[in-house]
Design an enzyme around this catalytic site. Sequence first.
Site, PDB file in Angstrom:
ATOM      1  N   ASP A 358       0.778  -1.136  -0.048  1.00  0.00           N
ATOM      2  CA  ASP A 358       0.192  -0.101   0.075  1.00  0.00           C
ATOM      3  C   ASP A 358       0.745   1.281  -0.072  1.00  0.00           C
ATOM      4  O   ASP A 358       1.899   1.355   0.571  1.00  0.00           O
ATOM      5  CB  ASP A 358      -0.822   0.179   1.383  1.00  0.00           C
ATOM      6  N   GLU A 411       1.418  -0.481  -5.104  1.00  0.00           N
ATOM      7  CA  GLU A 411       0.417   0.655  -5.295  1.00  0.00           C
ATOM      8  C   GLU A 411       1.098   1.681  -5.323  1.00  0.00           C
ATOM      9  O   GLU A 411       1.529   2.440  -4.431  1.00  0.00           O
ATOM     10  CB  GLU A 411      -0.603   0.537  -4.331  1.00  0.00           C
TER      11      GLU A 411
END
Length: 682
Positions: A358, A411
């Site tokens: 993330d 990401e």
Amino acid sequence: MAKRKTTTSPSPTPEIEQPVVTTSVKPATRKKAQLVSPAPAESVVQDGSYSRFTDFDVHLFRSGKHHRLYEKFGSHTVEHNGVIGTYFAVWAPSARYVAVIGNFNGWDKGSHSMSVRWDSSGIWEVFIPNIGRGEVYKYFIVHESGRELEKGDPYAHSWEIPPKTASVIWDTYYEWQDQEWMTNRHTKNALNAPVSVYEVHLASWRRDPSAPERELSYGEIADALVPYVQDMGFTHVEFMPIMQYPYAPSWGYQITGYYAPSSRFGTPQDFMTLVERLHQAGIGVILDWVPSHFPGDAHGLYEFDGSHLYEHPDMRKGYHPDWKSYVFNYTRPEVRSFLLSNALFWLDRCHADGLRVDAVASMLYLDYSRNAGEWEPNMFGGRENLETISLFKELNEAIYKEFPDTQTIAEESTAFPGVSRPVYTGGLGFGMKWMMGWMNDTLRYFERDPTFRKYHQDELTFSTIYAFTENFMLPLSHDEVVYGKHSLLSKMPGDEWQRFANLRLLFAYMFTHSGTKLLFMGGEFGQTSEWKFDASLDWHLLEFAPHKGMAACVKALNTLYKTEPALYERNFTSDGFEWVDTTDRENSIVTYLRKGNDATDTLLIILNMTPVPRTNYRIGIPAAGTYREVFNSDATEFYGSGFINGQPLMSEDETWHGRPQSLQINVPPLGAVILKIVRTGI
């Protein structure tokens, strides 16, 4: 949150005993039900107390190179000198006193003090007899300044159910029954394999219909999720963070227990059963992993021993303004060991098939979400965070060395070079990267009124300019259906029929574009409302024909994706994609080829971005022969109008689009047609 009350008067803080020299001890043996943890290969005795650390462990930990700290730190039920009890180890170098407190000692801060190791590592240890699995505990820590704290265990494998915040003694023993998957998963996770990911938030995918406020357990989720994903044809499930998080509105991205599956849904073994059942059904499991920040909860990592232990002490590097949370100190070797070990823990103990990392962009740049004067350049005067760059390289090298049949997915939303390129070529070493540019351009295009799409056709075609610079995954994730952005279906223009047709067309474009795929739950059946973290998806919508047709369309696309090599064999190379025509702006039609290793696997894709059907539309084709329609998003079973090509299409010797052969086809309104050659020559 208020500090836990003790049931007895706390004892005065005792003096810390002087450490003594360590010696080796015989490893412990396993006991029934595996409640007793196996000892490390070498153990040591410290003033009669059991330890799991060798000098080499400490050296690796302090140099940022330890990859298995979960075997050392935390709580481990063991046998020592014929007595079964629990060994505790915690890192608290700025503490002058540490004790284990819990129900077993009435939360008495003075009854079970820990000893600090002699080697200046800041590691505190104690063996407490006659306690084991299920006991609730915290660490009572006194900072050098005298400040007192009560902290959960950073390495705990289980926690109390929120809002309670104590750790729970637990193990990760599990008799796995997914050997077939683990043996063969290298073929499922390969870069030339079809990867279609279903992104799931466990607390809101489905809830108890009779009590909508109740979240399902891991077992109940498995009962419903496994057959559903298998039927829909997705190859992988990606779970939004399942690590222990105290605050439900954070969606799991504010983690306090990095080594524990969330207790909201059951035990660690319950979670492992969910993973196992997905594997037994041939479905891979990807976990969201959040090394970018953590919350400031009193029981968590923030100021763990009274100092800035896990977070960077300079708040220009240690505090994240977007999420109001704290950033790990990536320069501290012990913190790097914590993060490296944590990533490997989920692959090792929980059989995860990959990690989606993330907020990578927020870690790569020192000025991310910061104004001038709020950040400090690196040693070369640049904005790149050199420590996180080296951490990512080390992380990916470790993962692909120890678990070469898994994947890491970043990401990352910037143009940082080489995110998914090997470390030895100068890249960060990730297996894949989210294609955020494709997502933004595509959604912006599809939100436009079809009347005006002819002026914006470059938004569709631009992605192929950079599509092969990285190993891209195409994401339509949870971030696109919250905070007033509307659901995917609600983004689409037009009346009800056109909205559904537009969304089917979008999915057809996604599944035929180069790269792997990710779709957030609910999109596959046309969820009408925005995603809510505290409510179930609107499953009742499947009772209605448009939504039932949408689900059938996604299922058909998954099947096509997995059975047509042209759609996955050359996922990340330019020789797997070729434009046929991007110039028909007036009709808003684009045409392209997807190609596999075998020329006969070539697919021809035609997308009509307007609600006007086109009859006898001529297209240049790659070879003479007979073509068959293998997919049409306007099929009646998808709630379309049925404007299909039911009969084989014959090529003609008429030059078109710069090709010697062409054919004529009926192109449905707001529809996608996919053709495959079934016989060469005429």
